[in-house]
Motif scaffolding. Sequence first.
Motif, mmCIF file in Angstrom:
data_model
loop_
_atom_site.group_PDB
_atom_site.id
_atom_site.type_symbol
_atom_site.label_atom_id
_atom_site.label_comp_id
_atom_site.label_asym_id
_atom_site.label_seq_id
_atom_site.Cartn_x
_atom_site.Cartn_y
_atom_site.Cartn_z
ATOM 1 N N GLY A 27 23.543 14.596 44.980
ATOM 2 C CA GLY A 27 23.820 14.836 43.566
ATOM 3 C C GLY A 27 25.294 14.798 43.204
ATOM 4 O O GLY A 27 25.654 15.019 42.060
ATOM 5 N N TYR A 28 26.145 14.512 44.160
ATOM 6 C CA TYR A 28 27.576 14.517 43.908
ATOM 7 C C TYR A 28 27.989 13.287 43.106
ATOM 8 O O TYR A 28 27.356 12.249 43.153
ATOM 9 N N THR A 29 29.086 13.404 42.366
ATOM 10 C CA THR A 29 29.667 12.304 41.606
ATOM 11 C C THR A 29 30.841 11.746 42.391
ATOM 12 O O THR A 29 31.680 12.500 42.885
ATOM 13 N N LEU A 30 30.906 10.421 42.498
ATOM 14 C CA LEU A 30 31.989 9.764 43.227
ATOM 15 C C LEU A 30 33.204 9.612 42.324
ATOM 16 O O LEU A 30 33.107 9.109 41.205
ATOM 17 N N TYR A 31 34.351 10.062 42.821
ATOM 18 C CA TYR A 31 35.624 9.876 42.134
ATOM 19 C C TYR A 31 36.558 9.111 43.055
ATOM 20 O O TYR A 31 36.440 9.180 44.272
ATOM 21 N N MET A 32 37.492 8.401 42.467
ATOM 22 C CA MET A 32 38.494 7.690 43.246
ATOM 23 C C MET A 32 39.864 7.929 42.635
ATOM 24 O O MET A 32 39.986 8.234 41.443
ATOM 25 N N LYS A 33 40.887 7.784 43.464
ATOM 26 C CA LYS A 33 42.259 7.996 43.017
ATOM 27 C C LYS A 33 42.959 6.642 42.988
ATOM 28 O O LYS A 33 42.999 5.935 43.988
ATOM 29 N N SER A 36 49.455 2.959 40.541
ATOM 30 C CA SER A 36 50.339 1.806 40.502
ATOM 31 C C SER A 36 51.681 2.296 39.976
ATOM 32 O O SER A 36 51.759 2.862 38.879
ATOM 33 N N ALA A 37 52.710 2.094 40.765
ATOM 34 C CA ALA A 37 54.039 2.552 40.359
ATOM 35 C C ALA A 37 54.491 1.903 39.055
ATOM 36 O O ALA A 37 55.288 2.466 38.317
ATOM 37 N N GLN A 38 53.942 0.738 38.748
ATOM 38 C CA GLN A 38 54.318 0.036 37.530
ATOM 39 C C GLN A 38 53.759 0.730 36.287
ATOM 40 O O GLN A 38 54.374 0.702 35.226
ATOM 41 N N TYR A 39 52.587 1.359 36.409
ATOM 42 C CA TYR A 39 51.915 1.912 35.237
ATOM 43 C C TYR A 39 51.770 3.437 35.243
ATOM 44 O O TYR A 39 51.461 4.016 34.217
ATOM 45 N N HIS A 40 51.947 4.085 36.371
ATOM 46 C CA HIS A 40 51.667 5.521 36.463
ATOM 47 C C HIS A 40 52.842 6.294 37.055
ATOM 48 O O HIS A 40 53.590 5.772 37.873
ATOM 49 N N CYS A 46 39.414 8.982 38.606
ATOM 50 C CA CYS A 46 38.360 8.501 37.720
ATOM 51 C C CYS A 46 37.155 8.062 38.542
ATOM 52 O O CYS A 46 37.223 7.984 39.760
ATOM 53 N N THR A 47 36.073 7.735 37.859
ATOM 54 C CA THR A 47 34.897 7.194 38.532
ATOM 55 C C THR A 47 35.013 5.670 38.550
ATOM 56 O O THR A 47 35.695 5.086 37.700
ATOM 57 N N PRO A 48 34.362 5.010 39.498
ATOM 58 C CA PRO A 48 34.407 3.544 39.526
ATOM 59 C C PRO A 48 33.863 2.920 38.235
ATOM 60 O O PRO A 48 34.338 1.877 37.803
#
Length: 91
Positions: A27-33, A36-40, A46-48
């Motif tokens: 039941g878990y939700t997948l998140y990813m990190k 990009s040094a150019q934009y962040h 966020c989720t895929p």
Amino acid sequence: GSSNDDGVVERLPVESLDDAPPPGKEGYTLYMKLFSAQYHEFPVICTPEEVGVVTIVDEVLDSVVFAIPILGFWISVCVFFWTYGSITRVK
């Protein structure tokens, strides 16, 4: 992933985004990190589905589907000029 029951975030490493959750964690939700040094200035979590993650295979197939008609057009133009040159050549 996170459980919807208690809201506690638990980090579970997976080999790929297509892997099934470990047993007992279905039941878990997948998140990813993402970062990009150019934009962040800091990583974005966020989720895929939110960012529209696609595989390299899908990207290549989309590119090929786009490129084949263009390649066909330019090959046709080359054949036309070659044929025209053959017909109008002065002997």
